[in-house]
Design an enzyme around this catalytic site. Structure first.
Site, PDB file in Angstrom:
ATOM      1  N   CYS A 294       0.835  -1.203   0.000  1.00 36.89           N
ATOM      2  CA  CYS A 294       0.000   0.000   0.000  1.00 36.89           C
ATOM      3  C   CYS A 294       0.875   1.261   0.000  1.00 36.89           C
ATOM      4  O   CYS A 294       1.593   1.522   0.958  1.00 36.89           O
ATOM      5  CB  CYS A 294      -0.917  -0.027   1.228  1.00 36.89           C
ATOM      6  SG  CYS A 294      -1.763   1.521   1.562  1.00 36.89           S
TER       7      CYS A 294
ATOM      8  N   CYS B   5       0.050   3.643   2.803  1.00 35.31           N
ATOM      9  CA  CYS B   5       0.594   3.113   4.068  1.00 35.31           C
ATOM     10  C   CYS B   5       2.085   3.421   4.178  1.00 35.31           C
ATOM     11  O   CYS B   5       2.566   3.811   5.250  1.00 35.31           O
ATOM     12  CB  CYS B   5       0.374   1.605   4.159  1.00 35.31           C
ATOM     13  SG  CYS B   5      -1.353   1.089   4.120  1.00 35.31           S
TER      14      CYS B   5
END
Length: 181
Positions: A72, A75
């Site tokens: 991600c 993230c």
């Protein structure tokens, strides 16, 4: 003849310059690899830094629960900020990090309806869900919510930012008729 020797000198000088540039780039990457790859390293270490969720919800401390994945991009971008929060607040608050690609956390993913990451859920010391943040969030907003969490209860709040990653289905362990030779 003189022009040929000048061409050879020029070519050898260009080779030397090229080799020097490549060497400088390689040495820079080695010296600054922690800087360039810090976010990825932090995400990979989140699982090791995590308090077990079963313990976090019963130890009478507020809990910061983040769902993330190593693939991600959002993230990775927010990992340094989350790591800084952990360093600052870990004495007073449990920090739980659950990788959505780990099947062991499937019940938590379903329980908290995770469909976009990063997703941060904040719980009071009694285990009541206080706030949910989905996607990239403003550091000030999360810090404010953490400080309110330390002080006491607050009504539920959900904040969704359009910058988040949709959870990808993990098909590594899927069984199909063709998967059995």
């Amino acid at each position: 003849m003189q022009s040929e020797s000048q061409d050879q000198i020029l070519k050898s000088n260009l080779k030397i310059i090229f080799i020097l540039i490549i060497s400088i780039v390689m040495i820079s990457l080695l010296l600054f690899k922690n800087f360039f790859f810090r976010s990825t390293y932090l995400l990979k270490s989140f699982g090791e830094l995590s308090v077990d969720p079963e313990i976090a919800f019963v130890n009478n401390k507020p809990t910061f629960l983040e769902f993330y994945a190593e693939w991600c991009e959002v993230c990775k971008e927010t990992a340094p900020q989350v790591s800084a929060f952990k360093d600052e607040y870990e004495k007073d608050i449990n920090f739980v990090f659950l990788n959505v690609d780990n099947q062991k956390w499937g019940n938590y993913i379903q329980k908290f309806a995770v469909n976009g990451i990063p997703q941060v859920n904040l719980f009071d010391k009694k285990g009541n869900l206080i706030s949910t943040f989905i996607g990239k969030q403003d550091e000030i907003k999360i810090r404010e919510s953490i400080n309110n969490l330390k002080k006491g209860e607050k009504p539920f709040e959900e904040i969704i930012n359009s910058e988040f990653s949709i959870i990808q289905e993990n098909k590594n362990n899927e069984v199909s008729p063709r998967s059995h030779g």
